[in-house]
Design a protein around this motif. Structure first.
Motif, PDB file in Angstrom:
ATOM      1  N   ALA A  46       0.832  -1.207   0.000  1.00 14.63           N
ATOM      2  CA  ALA A  46       0.000   0.000   0.000  1.00 14.63           C
ATOM      3  C   ALA A  46       0.868   1.259   0.000  1.00 14.63           C
ATOM      4  N   ILE A  47       1.970   1.232   0.746  1.00 14.24           N
ATOM      5  CA  ILE A  47       2.873   2.386   0.768  1.00 14.24           C
ATOM      6  C   ILE A  47       3.476   2.609  -0.623  1.00 14.24           C
ATOM      7  N   LEU A  48       3.917   1.532  -1.268  1.00 14.40           N
ATOM      8  CA  LEU A  48       4.504   1.652  -2.606  1.00 14.40           C
ATOM      9  C   LEU A  48       3.465   2.097  -3.641  1.00 14.40           C
ATOM     10  N   ILE A  49       2.248   1.588  -3.540  1.00  8.58           N
ATOM     11  CA  ILE A  49       1.185   2.013  -4.456  1.00  8.58           C
ATOM     12  C   ILE A  49       0.870   3.495  -4.233  1.00  8.58           C
ATOM     13  N   THR A  50       0.902   3.929  -2.982  1.00  4.44           N
ATOM     14  CA  THR A  50       0.680   5.345  -2.685  1.00  4.44           C
ATOM     15  C   THR A  50       1.741   6.203  -3.355  1.00  4.44           C
ATOM     16  N   GLY A  51       2.993   5.757  -3.307  1.00 10.71           N
ATOM     17  CA  GLY A  51       4.066   6.477  -3.994  1.00 10.71           C
ATOM     18  C   GLY A  51       3.842   6.513  -5.493  1.00 10.71           C
ATOM     19  N   TYR A  52       3.442   5.386  -6.055  1.00 12.87           N
ATOM     20  CA  TYR A  52       3.151   5.311  -7.488  1.00 12.87           C
ATOM     21  C   TYR A  52       2.036   6.296  -7.855  1.00 12.87           C
ATOM     22  N   LEU A  53       0.974   6.288  -7.058  1.00 13.15           N
ATOM     23  CA  LEU A  53      -0.156   7.187  -7.342  1.00 13.15           C
ATOM     24  C   LEU A  53       0.217   8.650  -7.102  1.00 13.15           C
ATOM     25  N   GLY A  54       1.126   8.907  -6.167  1.00 11.49           N
ATOM     26  CA  GLY A  54       1.617  10.279  -5.986  1.00 11.49           C
ATOM     27  C   GLY A  54       2.325  10.755  -7.239  1.00 11.49           C
ATOM     28  N   GLY A  55       3.117   9.865  -7.836  1.00  7.64           N
ATOM     29  CA  GLY A  55       3.754  10.190  -9.111  1.00  7.64           C
ATOM     30  C   GLY A  55       2.731  10.413 -10.204  1.00  7.64           C
ATOM     31  N   ALA A  56       1.676   9.600 -10.202  1.00  5.66           N
ATOM     32  CA  ALA A  56       0.610   9.769 -11.197  1.00  5.66           C
ATOM     33  C   ALA A  56      -0.070  11.125 -11.029  1.00  5.66           C
ATOM     34  N   ILE A  57      -0.286  11.528  -9.790  1.00  5.08           N
ATOM     35  CA  ILE A  57      -0.898  12.839  -9.544  1.00  5.08           C
ATOM     36  C   ILE A  57       0.024  13.950 -10.048  1.00  5.08           C
ATOM     37  N   ALA A  58       1.319  13.829  -9.783  1.00  5.15           N
ATOM     38  CA  ALA A  58       2.269  14.841 -10.253  1.00  5.15           C
ATOM     39  C   ALA A  58       2.269  14.937 -11.775  1.00  5.15           C
ATOM     40  N   VAL A  59       2.231  13.799 -12.444  1.00  3.38           N
ATOM     41  CA  VAL A  59       2.193  13.795 -13.911  1.00  3.38           C
ATOM     42  C   VAL A  59       0.907  14.431 -14.411  1.00  3.38           C
ATOM     43  N   MET A  60      -0.196  14.126 -13.772  1.00  6.88           N
ATOM     44  CA  MET A  60      -1.480  14.702 -14.193  1.00  6.88           C
ATOM     45  C   MET A  60      -1.511  16.221 -13.999  1.00  6.88           C
ATOM     46  N   VAL A  61      -0.940  16.686 -12.915  1.00  9.17           N
ATOM     47  CA  VAL A  61      -0.869  18.137 -12.689  1.00  9.17           C
ATOM     48  C   VAL A  61      -0.020  18.787 -13.775  1.00  9.17           C
ATOM     49  N   ARG A  62       1.140  18.187 -14.064  1.00  2.10           N
ATOM     50  CA  ARG A  62       2.028  18.732 -15.094  1.00  2.10           C
ATOM     51  C   ARG A  62       1.369  18.730 -16.471  1.00  2.10           C
ATOM     52  N   ALA A  63       0.588  17.687 -16.746  1.00  5.00           N
ATOM     53  CA  ALA A  63      -0.076  17.571 -18.046  1.00  5.00           C
ATOM     54  C   ALA A  63      -1.414  18.313 -18.077  1.00  5.00           C
ATOM     55  N   GLU A  64      -1.737  18.982 -16.978  1.00  3.85           N
ATOM     56  CA  GLU A  64      -2.996  19.724 -16.846  1.00  3.85           C
ATOM     57  C   GLU A  64      -4.209  18.837 -17.099  1.00  3.85           C
ATOM     58  N   GLN A  65      -4.160  17.643 -16.522  1.00  6.97           N
ATOM     59  CA  GLN A  65      -5.253  16.682 -16.596  1.00  6.97           C
ATOM     60  C   GLN A  65      -5.895  16.563 -15.213  1.00  6.97           C
ATOM     61  N   PRO A  66      -7.139  16.072 -15.149  1.00  7.62           N
ATOM     62  CA  PRO A  66      -7.766  15.889 -13.827  1.00  7.62           C
ATOM     63  C   PRO A  66      -6.997  14.872 -12.994  1.00  7.62           C
ATOM     64  N   LEU A  67      -6.830  15.155 -11.727  1.00  4.18           N
ATOM     65  CA  LEU A  67      -6.060  14.273 -10.867  1.00  4.18           C
ATOM     66  C   LEU A  67      -6.915  13.539  -9.858  1.00  4.18           C
ATOM     67  N   TYR A  68      -8.216  13.741  -9.878  1.00  6.54           N
ATOM     68  CA  TYR A  68      -9.082  13.162  -8.861  1.00  6.54           C
ATOM     69  C   TYR A  68      -9.099  11.637  -8.895  1.00  6.54           C
ATOM     70  N   PHE A  69      -8.914  11.018 -10.062  1.00  6.07           N
ATOM     71  CA  PHE A  69      -8.956   9.555 -10.122  1.00  6.07           C
ATOM     72  C   PHE A  69      -7.811   8.946  -9.320  1.00  6.07           C
ATOM     73  N   ALA A  70      -6.603   9.411  -9.527  1.00  4.77           N
ATOM     74  CA  ALA A  70      -5.454   8.855  -8.809  1.00  4.77           C
ATOM     75  C   ALA A  70      -5.582   9.105  -7.305  1.00  4.77           C
ATOM     76  N   ALA A  71      -6.048  10.278  -6.929  1.00  2.00           N
ATOM     77  CA  ALA A  71      -6.205  10.587  -5.503  1.00  2.00           C
ATOM     78  C   ALA A  71      -7.287   9.709  -4.872  1.00  2.00           C
ATOM     79  N   THR A  72      -8.404   9.569  -5.541  1.00  5.13           N
ATOM     80  CA  THR A  72      -9.487   8.728  -5.037  1.00  5.13           C
ATOM     81  C   THR A  72      -9.045   7.272  -4.965  1.00  5.13           C
ATOM     82  N   PHE A  73      -8.307   6.842  -5.966  1.00  4.05           N
ATOM     83  CA  PHE A  73      -7.829   5.467  -5.995  1.00  4.05           C
ATOM     84  C   PHE A  73      -6.893   5.189  -4.827  1.00  4.05           C
ATOM     85  N   GLY A  74      -6.040   6.144  -4.495  1.00  8.04           N
ATOM     86  CA  GLY A  74      -5.156   5.990  -3.341  1.00  8.04           C
ATOM     87  C   GLY A  74      -5.938   5.842  -2.049  1.00  8.04           C
TER      88      GLY A  74
END
Length: 134
Positions: free
Chosen positions: A84-112
């Motif tokens: 779960a800790i490693l998946i949280t890190g992965y999803l944190g990276g996904a959120i960062a990528v989504m912010v940089r790409a100006e895409q919605p980030l709610y899916f990765a956050a909700t999934f975490g």
């Protein structure tokens, strides 16, 4: 006369709360496994989506491998917290990528949140570490 202490045998939770936690965890695992395997086998849809978000095509398989290992650790009860800790890190990276790409980030956050909610509901150790009290 000698006194002995017999530790009670911990029974796995079988109540509704634990069942809901298992269902949430299973749904999360299914999604994560599909995502990881598509990246590991370099499926064109996964490669195209990752490249569109700014990832180099030659790194997608490595990302998929990291997610696959994290998900497998999450599946195994003994290593579920580490997973779960490693998946949280992965999803944190996904959120960062989504912010940089100006895409919605709610899916990765909700999934975490769902990954941890499933683990919290099914694992007594997590409930002991994070006690929600009245």
């Amino acid at each position: 006369m000698e006194a002995t202490f017999v530790a009670p045998i911990a029974k796995p939770r079988t109540d509704k709360v634990a069942l809901i936690g298992k269902i949430i965890s299973i749904l999360c695992v299914l999604f994560l496994l599909v995502d990881a395997i598509m990246k590991v086998i370099a499926h064109p849809i996964s490669i195209e989506g990752s490249v569109a978000l700014g990832w180099p095509a030659d790194q997608v398989q490595s990302i998929g491998t990291a997610l696959l290992v994290s998900t497998i650790l999450y599946i195994i009860p003994r290593t579920a917290i580490l997973g779960a800790i490693l998946i949280t890190g992965y999803l944190g990276g996904a959120i960062a990528v989504m912010v940089r790409a100006e895409q919605p980030l709610y899916f990765a956050a909700t999934f975490g949140v769902l990954v941890w909610a499933g683990l919290y509901l099914r694992d007594e150790r997590v409930r002991a570490m994070i006690p929600f009290t009245k």
